[in-house]
Design a protein around this motif. Structure first.
Motif, short mmCIF file in Angstrom:
data_model
loop_
_atom_site.label_atom_id
_atom_site.label_comp_id
_atom_site.label_asym_id
_atom_site.label_seq_id
_atom_site.Cartn_x
_atom_site.Cartn_y
_atom_site.Cartn_z
N PRO A 17 11.44 28.59 -19.28
CA PRO A 17 10.86 27.71 -20.29
C PRO A 17 11.92 27.26 -21.27
O PRO A 17 12.97 27.90 -21.39
CB PRO A 17 9.83 28.61 -21.00
CG PRO A 17 9.65 29.79 -20.10
CD PRO A 17 10.90 29.93 -19.31
N LEU A 239 7.54 37.32 -19.70
CA LEU A 239 6.59 36.70 -18.76
C LEU A 239 5.62 37.73 -18.20
O LEU A 239 4.46 37.42 -17.90
CB LEU A 239 7.35 36.01 -17.63
CG LEU A 239 8.19 34.79 -18.01
CD1 LEU A 239 8.94 34.26 -16.80
CD2 LEU A 239 7.32 33.70 -18.63
N PRO A 266 4.90 31.56 -22.12
CA PRO A 266 4.44 30.32 -21.48
C PRO A 266 3.66 29.42 -22.44
O PRO A 266 3.02 29.88 -23.39
CB PRO A 266 3.53 30.84 -20.35
CG PRO A 266 3.99 32.23 -20.09
CD PRO A 266 4.44 32.77 -21.41
N GLU A 267 3.72 28.13 -22.17
CA GLU A 267 3.03 27.12 -22.98
C GLU A 267 1.53 27.30 -22.99
O GLU A 267 0.84 26.86 -23.90
CB GLU A 267 3.36 25.73 -22.44
CG GLU A 267 4.69 25.16 -22.91
CD GLU A 267 4.60 24.55 -24.30
OE1 GLU A 267 3.48 24.39 -24.81
OE2 GLU A 267 5.66 24.25 -24.87
N THR A 268 1.00 27.94 -21.95
CA THR A 268 -0.46 28.02 -21.79
C THR A 268 -1.09 29.09 -22.67
O THR A 268 -2.31 29.22 -22.70
CB THR A 268 -0.80 28.33 -20.33
OG1 THR A 268 -0.09 29.52 -19.92
CG2 THR A 268 -0.39 27.19 -19.42
N GLN A 284 6.34 26.13 -28.62
CA GLN A 284 5.15 25.99 -27.78
C GLN A 284 4.08 25.18 -28.51
O GLN A 284 4.12 25.03 -29.73
CB GLN A 284 4.60 27.38 -27.41
CG GLN A 284 5.46 28.15 -26.42
CD GLN A 284 6.51 29.01 -27.08
OE1 GLN A 284 6.91 28.74 -28.21
NE2 GLN A 284 6.97 30.04 -26.39
#
Length: 469
Positions: A17, A239, A266-268, A284
Protein backbone atom coordinates in the motif's frame (compact mmCIF):
# COMPACT_ATOMS: atom_id res chain seq x y z
CA UNK A 1 7.37 2.13 -8.13
CA UNK A 2 9.43 2.75 -5.00
CA UNK A 3 12.65 0.99 -3.95
CA UNK A 4 10.88 -0.96 -1.22
CA UNK A 5 8.02 -1.95 -3.50
CA UNK A 6 10.40 -3.17 -6.24
CA UNK A 7 12.52 -5.30 -3.89
CA UNK A 8 9.47 -6.57 -2.01
CA UNK A 9 7.62 -7.69 -5.12
CA UNK A 10 10.77 -9.19 -6.68
CA UNK A 11 10.97 -11.41 -3.61
CA UNK A 12 7.41 -12.59 -4.14
CA UNK A 13 5.64 -10.27 -1.70
CA UNK A 14 2.15 -8.85 -2.09
CA UNK A 15 1.75 -5.34 -3.52
CA UNK A 16 2.55 -2.68 -0.97
CA UNK A 17 0.00 0.00 0.00
CA UNK A 18 1.03 3.64 -0.35
CA UNK A 19 3.14 4.74 2.58
CA UNK A 20 2.09 7.60 4.82
CA UNK A 21 3.90 10.52 6.44
CA UNK A 22 5.39 11.25 9.81
CA UNK A 23 5.85 13.76 12.58
CA UNK A 24 8.94 15.75 13.38
CA UNK A 25 10.71 12.70 14.80
CA UNK A 26 12.93 12.30 11.73
CA UNK A 27 15.15 9.20 12.08
CA UNK A 28 17.59 10.35 9.45
CA UNK A 29 21.18 10.55 10.61
CA UNK A 30 24.13 12.23 8.98
CA UNK A 31 27.87 12.40 9.12
CA UNK A 32 27.79 16.10 8.31
CA UNK A 33 29.92 18.02 10.79
CA UNK A 34 28.06 20.60 12.91
CA UNK A 35 28.10 24.18 11.68
CA UNK A 36 30.42 26.68 13.36
CA UNK A 37 28.51 28.90 15.77
CA UNK A 38 27.41 32.11 14.03
CA UNK A 39 28.26 35.48 15.49
CA UNK A 40 25.80 36.56 18.19
CA UNK A 41 23.19 39.20 17.44
CA UNK A 42 23.41 42.44 19.37
CA UNK A 43 20.10 44.14 19.99
CA UNK A 44 20.11 47.90 19.40
CA UNK A 45 17.90 49.28 22.20
CA UNK A 46 16.58 52.09 19.96
CA UNK A 47 15.59 49.67 17.20
CA UNK A 48 14.17 47.23 19.76
CA UNK A 49 11.99 49.93 21.26
CA UNK A 50 10.85 51.06 17.80
CA UNK A 51 10.05 47.47 16.86
CA UNK A 52 7.94 47.01 20.00
CA UNK A 53 6.11 50.28 19.48
CA UNK A 54 5.32 49.63 15.81
CA UNK A 55 4.25 46.07 16.62
CA UNK A 56 1.75 47.28 19.22
CA UNK A 57 0.42 49.94 16.85
CA UNK A 58 -0.20 47.42 14.09
CA UNK A 59 -1.92 45.01 16.48
CA UNK A 60 -4.32 47.79 17.52
CA UNK A 61 -5.02 48.84 13.93
CA UNK A 62 -5.22 45.42 12.30
CA UNK A 63 -6.44 43.34 15.24
CA UNK A 64 -9.92 42.51 13.85
CA UNK A 65 -8.61 41.23 10.50
CA UNK A 66 -5.57 39.25 11.70
CA UNK A 67 -7.71 36.25 12.58
CA UNK A 68 -10.35 36.70 9.87
CA UNK A 69 -10.24 33.42 7.94
CA UNK A 70 -12.05 35.02 5.02
CA UNK A 71 -8.94 37.07 4.18
CA UNK A 72 -6.32 35.22 2.17
CA UNK A 73 -2.73 34.97 3.40
CA UNK A 74 -1.34 37.05 0.51
CA UNK A 75 -3.93 39.79 1.04
CA UNK A 76 -3.26 39.85 4.79
CA UNK A 77 0.50 40.07 4.24
CA UNK A 78 0.00 42.96 1.79
CA UNK A 79 -2.12 44.89 4.30
CA UNK A 80 0.41 44.32 7.07
CA UNK A 81 3.25 45.55 4.84
CA UNK A 82 1.30 48.69 3.89
CA UNK A 83 0.45 49.54 7.50
CA UNK A 84 3.99 48.79 8.59
CA UNK A 85 5.55 51.12 6.04
CA UNK A 86 3.09 53.85 7.01
CA UNK A 87 3.88 53.39 10.72
CA UNK A 88 7.63 53.57 10.10
CA UNK A 89 7.22 56.72 8.00
CA UNK A 90 5.29 58.36 10.84
CA UNK A 91 7.99 57.50 13.39
CA UNK A 92 10.67 59.51 11.55
CA UNK A 93 13.47 57.46 13.13
CA UNK A 94 16.63 57.47 10.96
CA UNK A 95 17.34 53.89 9.85
CA UNK A 96 19.76 52.43 7.34
CA UNK A 97 18.27 50.47 4.46
CA UNK A 98 19.48 47.20 6.03
CA UNK A 99 18.04 48.08 9.46
CA UNK A 100 14.73 49.09 7.92
CA UNK A 101 14.46 45.87 5.88
CA UNK A 102 15.31 43.78 8.95
CA UNK A 103 12.79 45.67 11.08
CA UNK A 104 10.05 45.12 8.49
CA UNK A 105 10.89 41.41 8.36
CA UNK A 106 10.96 41.08 12.16
CA UNK A 107 7.63 42.83 12.73
CA UNK A 108 6.01 40.88 9.87
CA UNK A 109 7.22 37.63 11.44
CA UNK A 110 5.83 38.71 14.82
CA UNK A 111 2.40 39.52 13.41
CA UNK A 112 2.00 36.92 10.66
CA UNK A 113 4.29 34.17 11.96
CA UNK A 114 6.05 33.17 15.16
CA UNK A 115 8.59 35.93 15.66
CA UNK A 116 12.34 35.26 15.54
CA UNK A 117 11.90 31.48 15.27
CA UNK A 118 9.73 31.77 12.16
CA UNK A 119 12.73 31.44 9.84
CA UNK A 120 13.91 28.34 11.75
CA UNK A 121 10.53 26.70 11.29
CA UNK A 122 10.87 27.26 7.53
CA UNK A 123 14.26 25.53 7.36
CA UNK A 124 13.99 21.99 6.01
CA UNK A 125 16.98 20.62 7.95
CA UNK A 126 15.75 21.91 11.33
CA UNK A 127 13.93 19.15 13.24
CA UNK A 128 13.55 20.77 16.66
CA UNK A 129 13.54 24.32 18.07
CA UNK A 130 14.06 24.87 21.81
CA UNK A 131 13.63 28.32 23.34
CA UNK A 132 15.24 28.34 26.80
CA UNK A 133 14.74 32.07 27.31
CA UNK A 134 14.77 35.28 25.26
CA UNK A 135 18.44 34.96 24.28
CA UNK A 136 18.91 31.16 24.31
CA UNK A 137 17.47 29.41 21.26
CA UNK A 138 18.79 25.90 20.60
CA UNK A 139 18.25 24.18 17.26
CA UNK A 140 18.56 20.54 16.21
CA UNK A 141 19.86 20.10 12.68
CA UNK A 142 20.60 16.65 11.29
CA UNK A 143 20.57 15.13 14.77
CA UNK A 144 23.02 17.72 16.20
CA UNK A 145 21.98 20.22 18.87
CA UNK A 146 23.51 23.73 18.75
CA UNK A 147 22.90 27.19 20.23
CA UNK A 148 21.76 29.55 17.46
CA UNK A 149 23.13 32.94 18.47
CA UNK A 150 21.57 34.67 15.44
CA UNK A 151 18.06 34.22 16.83
CA UNK A 152 16.96 36.18 19.89
CA UNK A 153 13.74 37.52 21.37
CA UNK A 154 13.46 41.07 22.73
CA UNK A 155 12.47 39.96 26.23
CA UNK A 156 10.37 37.41 28.13
CA UNK A 157 7.14 39.17 27.11
CA UNK A 158 8.11 38.68 23.47
CA UNK A 159 8.47 34.92 23.99
CA UNK A 160 5.17 34.89 25.85
CA UNK A 161 3.37 36.64 22.97
CA UNK A 162 4.58 33.97 20.54
CA UNK A 163 3.46 31.21 22.92
CA UNK A 164 0.04 32.83 23.36
CA UNK A 165 -0.39 33.04 19.59
CA UNK A 166 0.48 29.36 19.10
CA UNK A 167 -1.82 27.98 21.79
CA UNK A 168 -4.75 30.27 20.92
CA UNK A 169 -4.74 28.95 17.35
CA UNK A 170 -5.71 25.47 18.60
CA UNK A 171 -8.18 26.66 21.24
CA UNK A 172 -5.95 26.13 24.25
CA UNK A 173 -4.71 28.52 26.93
CA UNK A 174 -1.70 29.13 29.12
CA UNK A 175 -1.65 31.32 32.23
CA UNK A 176 -0.63 31.20 35.88
CA UNK A 177 -3.34 28.70 36.71
CA UNK A 178 -2.29 26.38 33.85
CA UNK A 179 1.38 27.24 33.22
CA UNK A 180 2.06 24.19 31.00
CA UNK A 181 0.45 23.36 27.68
CA UNK A 182 0.75 20.89 24.81
CA UNK A 183 -0.33 22.24 21.44
CA UNK A 184 0.48 21.97 17.75
CA UNK A 185 1.20 24.25 14.81
CA UNK A 186 -1.07 24.27 11.74
CA UNK A 187 1.32 21.86 9.98
CA UNK A 188 1.05 19.39 12.88
CA UNK A 189 4.39 20.19 14.55
CA UNK A 190 4.33 19.32 18.25
CA UNK A 191 4.56 22.22 20.74
CA UNK A 192 5.19 22.28 24.49
CA UNK A 193 5.33 25.52 26.50
CA UNK A 194 6.03 26.26 30.17
CA UNK A 195 5.77 29.73 31.71
CA UNK A 196 6.26 31.34 35.14
CA UNK A 197 6.00 30.47 37.96
CA UNK A 198 7.15 27.01 36.85
CA UNK A 199 9.72 28.18 34.30
CA UNK A 200 12.67 29.84 36.03
CA UNK A 201 14.48 32.07 33.53
CA UNK A 202 11.90 31.22 30.86
CA UNK A 203 9.37 31.06 29.34
CA UNK A 204 10.37 27.74 27.73
CA UNK A 205 9.10 26.71 24.30
CA UNK A 206 9.86 23.39 22.57
CA UNK A 207 8.75 22.68 19.00
CA UNK A 208 9.29 19.34 17.27
CA UNK A 209 8.79 20.00 13.60
CA UNK A 210 6.79 18.01 11.12
CA UNK A 211 8.77 17.23 8.00
CA UNK A 212 7.40 19.06 4.94
CA UNK A 213 8.07 15.95 2.89
CA UNK A 214 6.75 13.13 5.11
CA UNK A 215 9.02 10.13 5.55
CA UNK A 216 7.98 6.84 4.05
CA UNK A 217 9.28 3.29 4.37
CA UNK A 218 11.75 3.94 1.52
CA UNK A 219 13.29 6.75 3.57
CA UNK A 220 13.73 4.56 6.64
CA UNK A 221 15.47 1.93 4.51
CA UNK A 222 17.70 4.53 2.84
CA UNK A 223 18.73 6.07 6.16
CA UNK A 224 19.60 2.63 7.53
CA UNK A 225 16.92 2.83 10.24
CA UNK A 226 15.51 -0.50 9.04
CA UNK A 227 16.30 -3.00 6.28
CA UNK A 228 14.11 -4.39 3.50
CA UNK A 229 13.49 -7.77 5.14
CA UNK A 230 12.47 -6.17 8.44
CA UNK A 231 10.18 -3.81 6.53
CA UNK A 232 8.58 -6.79 4.76
CA UNK A 233 8.13 -8.48 8.12
CA UNK A 234 6.41 -5.43 9.66
CA UNK A 235 4.16 -5.08 6.63
CA UNK A 236 3.13 -8.73 6.96
CA UNK A 237 2.38 -8.23 10.68
CA UNK A 238 0.15 -5.23 9.95
CA UNK A 239 -1.69 -6.94 7.09
CA UNK A 240 -2.07 -10.02 9.33
CA UNK A 241 -3.76 -7.87 12.01
CA UNK A 242 -1.16 -8.44 14.72
CA UNK A 243 -1.13 -6.03 17.67
CA UNK A 244 2.05 -4.00 18.02
CA UNK A 245 3.76 -1.62 20.43
CA UNK A 246 6.42 0.84 19.27
CA UNK A 247 8.75 1.71 22.14
CA UNK A 248 11.73 3.99 22.61
CA UNK A 249 13.03 7.03 24.43
CA UNK A 250 12.20 10.68 23.79
CA UNK A 251 13.02 11.76 20.24
CA UNK A 252 13.79 8.28 18.93
CA UNK A 253 11.15 8.44 16.17
CA UNK A 254 8.31 6.43 17.73
CA UNK A 255 5.57 8.45 16.04
CA UNK A 256 7.51 8.25 12.78
CA UNK A 257 7.54 4.46 12.94
CA UNK A 258 3.91 4.29 14.11
CA UNK A 259 2.89 6.40 11.14
CA UNK A 260 4.87 4.30 8.65
CA UNK A 261 3.50 1.05 10.10
CA UNK A 262 -0.04 2.47 10.02
CA UNK A 263 0.40 3.21 6.31
CA UNK A 264 0.34 -0.57 5.68
CA UNK A 265 -3.26 -0.82 6.95
CA UNK A 266 -5.56 -1.63 3.98
CA UNK A 267 -7.81 1.08 2.57
CA UNK A 268 -10.90 -1.03 3.27
CA UNK A 269 -10.58 -0.80 7.06
CA UNK A 270 -11.98 1.82 9.45
CA UNK A 271 -9.19 3.40 11.54
CA UNK A 272 -9.68 5.53 14.67
CA UNK A 273 -6.64 7.45 15.97
CA UNK A 274 -6.39 8.87 19.49
CA UNK A 275 -3.75 11.48 20.37
CA UNK A 276 -2.98 14.31 22.78
CA UNK A 277 -2.19 16.56 19.83
CA UNK A 278 -2.80 15.36 16.29
CA UNK A 279 0.46 14.20 14.71
CA UNK A 280 -0.29 11.07 12.70
CA UNK A 281 -0.73 11.59 8.97
CA UNK A 282 -2.65 8.60 7.64
CA UNK A 283 -3.61 8.70 3.99
CA UNK A 284 -6.27 6.01 4.02
CA UNK A 285 -9.81 7.09 3.17
CA UNK A 286 -11.61 5.87 6.30
CA UNK A 287 -9.70 7.54 9.15
CA UNK A 288 -11.29 9.23 12.19
CA UNK A 289 -8.95 11.39 14.30
CA UNK A 290 -9.69 12.12 17.97
CA UNK A 291 -7.75 14.61 20.11
CA UNK A 292 -7.84 15.02 23.89
CA UNK A 293 -8.97 18.27 25.52
CA UNK A 294 -7.60 19.98 28.66
CA UNK A 295 -9.95 21.42 31.33
CA UNK A 296 -11.35 24.91 30.88
CA UNK A 297 -10.83 27.92 33.17
CA UNK A 298 -13.27 26.46 35.69
CA UNK A 299 -11.44 23.12 35.70
CA UNK A 300 -14.22 21.38 33.79
CA UNK A 301 -14.64 19.82 30.38
CA UNK A 302 -11.45 17.76 30.34
CA UNK A 303 -11.46 14.82 27.93
CA UNK A 304 -8.55 12.44 28.51
CA UNK A 305 -6.90 9.89 26.24
CA UNK A 306 -8.56 7.20 28.33
CA UNK A 307 -12.01 8.70 27.73
CA UNK A 308 -11.34 8.73 24.00
CA UNK A 309 -10.04 5.14 23.92
CA UNK A 310 -13.23 3.99 25.69
CA UNK A 311 -15.31 5.95 23.20
CA UNK A 312 -13.55 4.42 20.18
CA UNK A 313 -15.00 1.04 21.14
CA UNK A 314 -18.46 2.45 20.31
CA UNK A 315 -17.33 3.74 16.91
CA UNK A 316 -17.01 0.33 15.24
CA UNK A 317 -13.27 0.58 14.51
CA UNK A 318 -11.34 -2.09 12.63
CA UNK A 319 -8.11 -0.67 14.03
CA UNK A 320 -7.36 1.60 16.99
CA UNK A 321 -4.14 3.61 16.85
CA UNK A 322 -3.20 5.42 20.08
CA UNK A 323 -0.44 8.00 19.69
CA UNK A 324 1.03 7.19 23.10
CA UNK A 325 0.02 5.27 26.22
CA UNK A 326 1.21 7.18 29.26
CA UNK A 327 -1.41 6.46 31.90
CA UNK A 328 -4.44 4.29 32.69
CA UNK A 329 -5.49 4.15 29.03
CA UNK A 330 -3.00 1.28 28.72
CA UNK A 331 -5.58 -0.98 30.40
CA UNK A 332 -8.31 0.04 27.97
CA UNK A 333 -5.94 -0.43 25.04
CA UNK A 334 -5.02 -3.95 26.16
CA UNK A 335 -8.69 -4.82 26.61
CA UNK A 336 -9.47 -3.51 23.12
CA UNK A 337 -6.67 -5.63 21.66
CA UNK A 338 -8.09 -8.65 23.48
CA UNK A 339 -11.71 -8.12 22.42
CA UNK A 340 -11.74 -8.16 18.64
CA UNK A 341 -9.79 -5.04 17.67
CA UNK A 342 -6.86 -6.96 16.26
CA UNK A 343 -4.15 -5.05 14.44
CA UNK A 344 -4.19 -2.10 16.85
CA UNK A 345 -1.04 -0.06 17.49
CA UNK A 346 0.37 2.28 20.13
CA UNK A 347 3.66 3.69 21.44
CA UNK A 348 5.27 3.60 24.89
CA UNK A 349 8.32 5.27 26.41
CA UNK A 350 10.77 2.48 27.27
CA UNK A 351 14.43 1.56 26.74
CA UNK A 352 14.07 -2.11 25.75
CA UNK A 353 11.33 -4.65 24.90
CA UNK A 354 11.50 -6.06 28.43
CA UNK A 355 11.24 -2.54 29.89
CA UNK A 356 8.21 -1.97 27.64
CA UNK A 357 6.31 -4.74 29.39
CA UNK A 358 7.31 -3.42 32.83
CA UNK A 359 6.20 0.08 31.83
CA UNK A 360 2.85 -1.15 30.52
CA UNK A 361 2.35 -3.06 33.75
CA UNK A 362 2.90 0.16 35.70
CA UNK A 363 0.57 2.13 33.41
CA UNK A 364 -2.21 -0.43 33.84
CA UNK A 365 -1.93 -0.07 37.63
CA UNK A 366 -2.39 3.71 37.13
CA UNK A 367 -5.93 2.96 35.92
CA UNK A 368 -6.90 2.73 39.60
CA UNK A 369 -7.89 -0.93 39.77
CA UNK A 370 -6.25 -3.28 42.23
CA UNK A 371 -5.47 -5.97 39.68
CA UNK A 372 -3.19 -8.93 40.41
CA UNK A 373 0.16 -8.64 38.62
CA UNK A 374 -0.31 -12.05 37.02
CA UNK A 375 -3.67 -11.01 35.57
CA UNK A 376 -2.06 -7.91 34.03
CA UNK A 377 0.77 -9.96 32.54
CA UNK A 378 -1.66 -12.49 31.09
CA UNK A 379 -3.55 -9.62 29.47
CA UNK A 380 -0.32 -8.27 27.96
CA UNK A 381 0.89 -11.67 26.77
CA UNK A 382 -2.47 -12.32 25.12
CA UNK A 383 -2.92 -8.84 23.62
CA UNK A 384 0.53 -7.88 22.31
CA UNK A 385 2.11 -9.82 19.45
CA UNK A 386 5.27 -7.78 18.82
CA UNK A 387 7.37 -4.88 20.11
CA UNK A 388 9.37 -2.59 17.82
CA UNK A 389 12.17 -0.89 19.76
CA UNK A 390 13.79 2.32 18.53
CA UNK A 391 17.00 3.85 19.88
CA UNK A 392 18.73 7.13 19.25
CA UNK A 393 22.42 6.27 18.94
CA UNK A 394 25.38 8.46 19.91
CA UNK A 395 25.95 9.52 16.29
CA UNK A 396 22.51 11.16 16.24
CA UNK A 397 20.86 8.50 14.05
CA UNK A 398 17.62 6.83 15.03
CA UNK A 399 17.53 3.09 14.41
CA UNK A 400 15.22 0.14 14.95
CA UNK A 401 17.29 -1.99 17.35
CA UNK A 402 14.81 -4.77 18.20
CA UNK A 403 11.78 -6.37 16.61
CA UNK A 404 10.63 -8.77 19.29
CA UNK A 405 7.85 -11.36 19.45
CA UNK A 406 5.78 -11.68 22.64
CA UNK A 407 5.40 -15.45 22.84
CA UNK A 408 3.31 -16.00 25.97
CA UNK A 409 3.63 -16.84 29.67
CA UNK A 410 6.02 -19.24 31.38
CA UNK A 411 5.05 -19.27 35.02
CA UNK A 412 4.78 -15.61 36.04
CA UNK A 413 7.14 -14.34 33.34
CA UNK A 414 6.25 -13.15 29.84
CA UNK A 415 8.59 -14.79 27.34
CA UNK A 416 10.09 -12.69 24.54
CA UNK A 417 11.96 -13.74 21.40
CA UNK A 418 14.03 -11.31 19.30
CA UNK A 419 13.32 -11.71 15.58
CA UNK A 420 15.57 -8.83 14.43
CA UNK A 421 18.46 -7.22 16.37
CA UNK A 422 20.80 -4.31 15.65
CA UNK A 423 24.42 -5.38 15.14
CA UNK A 424 26.45 -3.19 17.51
CA UNK A 425 29.52 -5.41 17.01
CA UNK A 426 30.18 -3.81 13.59
CA UNK A 427 31.65 -0.79 15.38
CA UNK A 428 31.82 2.82 14.14
CA UNK A 429 33.60 4.61 11.29
CA UNK A 430 36.09 7.52 11.50
CA UNK A 431 33.19 9.99 11.85
CA UNK A 432 31.66 8.10 14.77
CA UNK A 433 28.75 6.77 12.72
CA UNK A 434 27.59 3.24 13.57
CA UNK A 435 28.35 0.69 10.84
CA UNK A 436 25.92 -1.93 12.14
CA UNK A 437 22.57 -2.81 10.60
CA UNK A 438 19.38 -4.47 11.77
CA UNK A 439 19.80 -8.22 11.23
CA UNK A 440 17.53 -11.23 11.55
CA UNK A 441 18.38 -13.57 14.41
CA UNK A 442 17.45 -16.65 12.37
CA UNK A 443 14.43 -17.41 14.56
CA UNK A 444 11.04 -17.75 12.89
CA UNK A 445 8.23 -16.31 15.07
CA UNK A 446 5.44 -18.49 16.37
CA UNK A 447 2.82 -16.20 14.82
CA UNK A 448 4.21 -16.97 11.33
CA UNK A 449 1.67 -19.82 11.23
CA UNK A 450 -1.14 -17.39 12.02
CA UNK A 451 0.02 -15.19 9.14
CA UNK A 452 0.21 -18.20 6.83
CA UNK A 453 -3.38 -19.12 7.72
CA UNK A 454 -4.39 -15.69 6.37
CA UNK A 455 -2.47 -16.22 3.14
CA UNK A 456 0.52 -14.09 4.15
CA UNK A 457 3.70 -16.06 3.52
CA UNK A 458 7.20 -14.91 4.43
CA UNK A 459 10.06 -16.69 2.73
CA UNK A 460 13.09 -18.05 4.59
CA UNK A 461 15.24 -15.16 3.33
CA UNK A 462 13.31 -12.77 5.63
CA UNK A 463 14.51 -14.60 8.73
CA UNK A 464 18.00 -15.46 7.46
CA UNK A 465 20.80 -13.51 9.21
CA UNK A 466 22.53 -12.90 5.86
CA UNK A 467 19.27 -12.25 3.95
CA UNK A 468 19.60 -15.34 1.72
CA UNK A 469 17.74 -18.62 1.44
Amino acid sequence: MSLYQRIHEQQGGAPVPAAGGIDGGDPRGTTTMPRPAPAPVRQDPVVAELRHRVHQQLIEELGPILFDRRIGEDDLRRRVQEQLLAALAAERVPLSAADKAQLIQDVSDDILGYGPIDKLLREEEVTEVMVNGPDKVFVERNGRLTLDTTVQFLDEDHVRRVIDKIVSEVGRRIDESTPMVDARLPDGSRVNAVIAPLAIGGPFLTIRKFATDPLQIDDLIRFGSINVNAARFLQACILGRLNGVVSGGTGTGKTTMLNVMSSFIPETERIVTVEDAKELQLHQTHVLCLESRPPNVEGRGEVTIRDLVKNTLRMRPDRIVVGECRSGEALDMLQAMNTGHDGSLTTVHANSPRDTLARLETLVLMAGFDLPVRAIREQMASAIDMIVQLTRLRDGTRRVTHITEVQGMEGDVITLQDIFLFDYAAGVDENGRYLGQLKATGVRPKFAEKLADQGIHLGPEVFSPDGTN
